[in-house]
Design a protein around this motif. Structure first.
Motif, short mmCIF file in Angstrom:
data_model
loop_
_atom_site.label_atom_id
_atom_site.label_comp_id
_atom_site.label_asym_id
_atom_site.label_seq_id
_atom_site.Cartn_x
_atom_site.Cartn_y
_atom_site.Cartn_z
N SER A 53 -36.80 75.15 14.53
CA SER A 53 -37.48 74.90 15.75
C SER A 53 -36.49 73.98 16.56
O SER A 53 -36.30 74.11 17.91
CB SER A 53 -39.04 74.57 15.47
N GLU A 54 -35.96 73.00 15.85
CA GLU A 54 -35.19 71.94 16.45
C GLU A 54 -34.04 72.67 17.62
O GLU A 54 -33.43 71.91 18.49
CB GLU A 54 -34.44 71.00 15.77
N ASP A 55 -33.48 73.71 16.90
CA ASP A 55 -32.55 74.45 17.55
C ASP A 55 -32.86 75.01 18.82
O ASP A 55 -32.08 75.54 19.76
CB ASP A 55 -32.03 75.59 16.66
N ILE A 56 -34.03 75.51 18.98
CA ILE A 56 -34.87 75.91 20.36
C ILE A 56 -34.45 75.05 21.45
O ILE A 56 -33.75 75.40 22.37
CB ILE A 56 -36.05 75.88 20.22
N ALA A 57 -34.61 73.57 21.54
CA ALA A 57 -34.46 72.92 22.62
C ALA A 57 -32.84 72.85 22.80
O ALA A 57 -32.51 72.95 24.01
CB ALA A 57 -34.90 71.56 22.02
N ALA A 58 -32.06 72.66 21.92
CA ALA A 58 -30.70 72.73 22.27
C ALA A 58 -30.36 74.13 22.91
O ALA A 58 -29.36 73.73 23.72
CB ALA A 58 -30.03 72.27 20.82
N GLY A 59 -30.73 75.01 22.29
CA GLY A 59 -30.31 76.38 22.88
C GLY A 59 -30.72 76.69 24.18
O GLY A 59 -30.29 77.19 24.94
N LEU A 60 -31.75 76.02 24.73
CA LEU A 60 -32.45 76.20 25.95
C LEU A 60 -31.97 75.56 26.87
O LEU A 60 -31.83 75.71 28.27
CB LEU A 60 -33.98 76.03 25.98
N GLY A 61 -31.13 74.36 26.49
CA GLY A 61 -30.43 73.56 27.44
C GLY A 61 -31.30 72.61 28.29
O GLY A 61 -32.66 72.50 28.02
N GLN A 62 -30.83 72.18 29.46
CA GLN A 62 -31.68 71.47 30.49
C GLN A 62 -32.76 72.35 31.12
O GLN A 62 -32.65 73.52 31.44
CB GLN A 62 -30.74 70.93 31.51
N LEU A 63 -33.96 71.89 30.96
CA LEU A 63 -35.22 72.57 31.40
C LEU A 63 -35.85 71.89 32.63
O LEU A 63 -37.09 71.98 32.66
CB LEU A 63 -36.05 72.62 30.29
N ASP A 64 -35.01 71.69 33.51
CA ASP A 64 -35.68 70.77 34.91
C ASP A 64 -36.62 71.50 35.36
O ASP A 64 -36.32 72.74 35.85
CB ASP A 64 -34.69 70.33 35.66
N ARG A 85 -39.93 68.29 26.48
CA ARG A 85 -40.28 67.52 27.76
C ARG A 85 -39.00 66.53 28.03
O ARG A 85 -38.77 66.31 29.20
CB ARG A 85 -41.32 66.70 27.31
N GLU A 86 -38.29 65.92 26.89
CA GLU A 86 -37.03 65.20 27.26
C GLU A 86 -35.90 66.13 28.10
O GLU A 86 -35.08 65.42 28.85
CB GLU A 86 -36.64 64.75 25.88
N ARG A 87 -35.81 67.25 27.82
CA ARG A 87 -35.02 68.11 28.56
C ARG A 87 -35.52 68.70 30.01
O ARG A 87 -35.03 69.25 30.81
CB ARG A 87 -34.70 69.47 27.72
N GLY A 88 -36.70 68.09 30.48
CA GLY A 88 -37.28 68.07 31.69
C GLY A 88 -38.25 69.13 32.02
O GLY A 88 -38.77 69.35 33.03
N ALA A 89 -38.69 69.89 30.67
CA ALA A 89 -40.21 70.87 31.00
C ALA A 89 -41.30 70.17 31.06
O ALA A 89 -41.48 69.19 30.39
CB ALA A 89 -39.67 71.75 29.58
N THR A 90 -42.05 71.11 31.61
CA THR A 90 -43.51 70.64 31.48
C THR A 90 -44.01 71.54 30.35
O THR A 90 -43.84 72.83 30.59
CB THR A 90 -44.38 71.17 32.60
N VAL A 91 -44.53 71.08 29.26
CA VAL A 91 -44.73 71.66 28.08
C VAL A 91 -46.39 71.96 27.84
O VAL A 91 -47.12 71.01 27.84
CB VAL A 91 -44.17 71.16 26.90
N ASP A 92 -47.02 72.96 27.95
CA ASP A 92 -48.25 73.25 27.34
C ASP A 92 -48.30 73.63 25.94
O ASP A 92 -47.87 74.74 25.54
CB ASP A 92 -48.73 74.60 28.15
#
Length: 187
Positions: A53-64, A85-92
């Motif tokens: 699952s850690e690879d997901i965030a890296a694969g999605l890149g910046q999520l402003d 969230r650190e990559r800029g996403a609002t996470v539910d």
């Protein structure tokens, strides 16, 4: 904007509701099995992380300013949501299913003492085995613990279980290759 599935259980819990969403969000999945579960719903994942699952965030890149739905287990590690969230996403991050530990009867757990290998495919499986091992006064001395990946192996070490093998690929095929590599091909 995104729905991120980290397991087949998450797909089963909320996947069919994807078709009821007004717009079609992009879908990310952890591993080929979860991706196949998404495809079974008629949705092609936009991104599939091959290992964890850690690879997901890296694969999605910046999520402003992206909105991300993260359906997960009640005992899910919060690190993926935090990294998104650190990559800029609002996470539910929502609890889509609950993991329940079942205590087998003693006679049902005794085969664990004579097994050549025990396969552990999740942190919750590791915790259950650790609990059962206490009631059995440990596992067999020669029992090999095979973990599906480094994350599962880490949980095993945390609870004091001796990790024998960690699959190179976090799939059923990866586990099979690890077992064959260890025990050799039987005829």
């Amino acid at each position: 904007d995104w729905v991120v599935f980290t397991s087949v259980n998450g797909v089963a819990a909320v996947g069919e509701r994807l078709n009821g969403v007004g717009h079609r969000p992009r879908v990310a999945a952890v591993g080929p099995v979860t991706a196949e579960a998404v495809r079974a719903l008629g949705v092609e994942p936009s991104f599939v992380a091959q290992r964890a699952s850690e690879d997901i965030a890296a694969g999605l890149g910046q999520l402003d300013d992206a909105r991300v739905l993260l359906p997960q287990a009640d005992i899910a590690d919060p690190r993926l949501a935090d990294e998104l969230r650190e990559r800029g996403a609002t996470v539910d991050a929502v609890v889509a299913y609950r993991t329940v530990q079942v205590e087998p009867a003693l006679w049902g757990a005794l085969p664990l003492r004579i097994a050549d290998a025990i396969i552990l495919a999740s942190g919750s499986a590791v915790r259950s085995l650790a609990s059962i091992a206490v009631s059995l006064d440990g596992l067999g001395d020669s029992t090999l613990l095979v973990c599906i990946g480094p994350k599962t192996a880490s949980v095993a070490r945390e609870v004091g279980l001796p990790v024998g093998i960690v699959a190179d690929e976090t799939t059923a095929d990866g586990i099979i290759r690890a077992l064959v590599g260890h025990f050799g091909e039987s005829t």
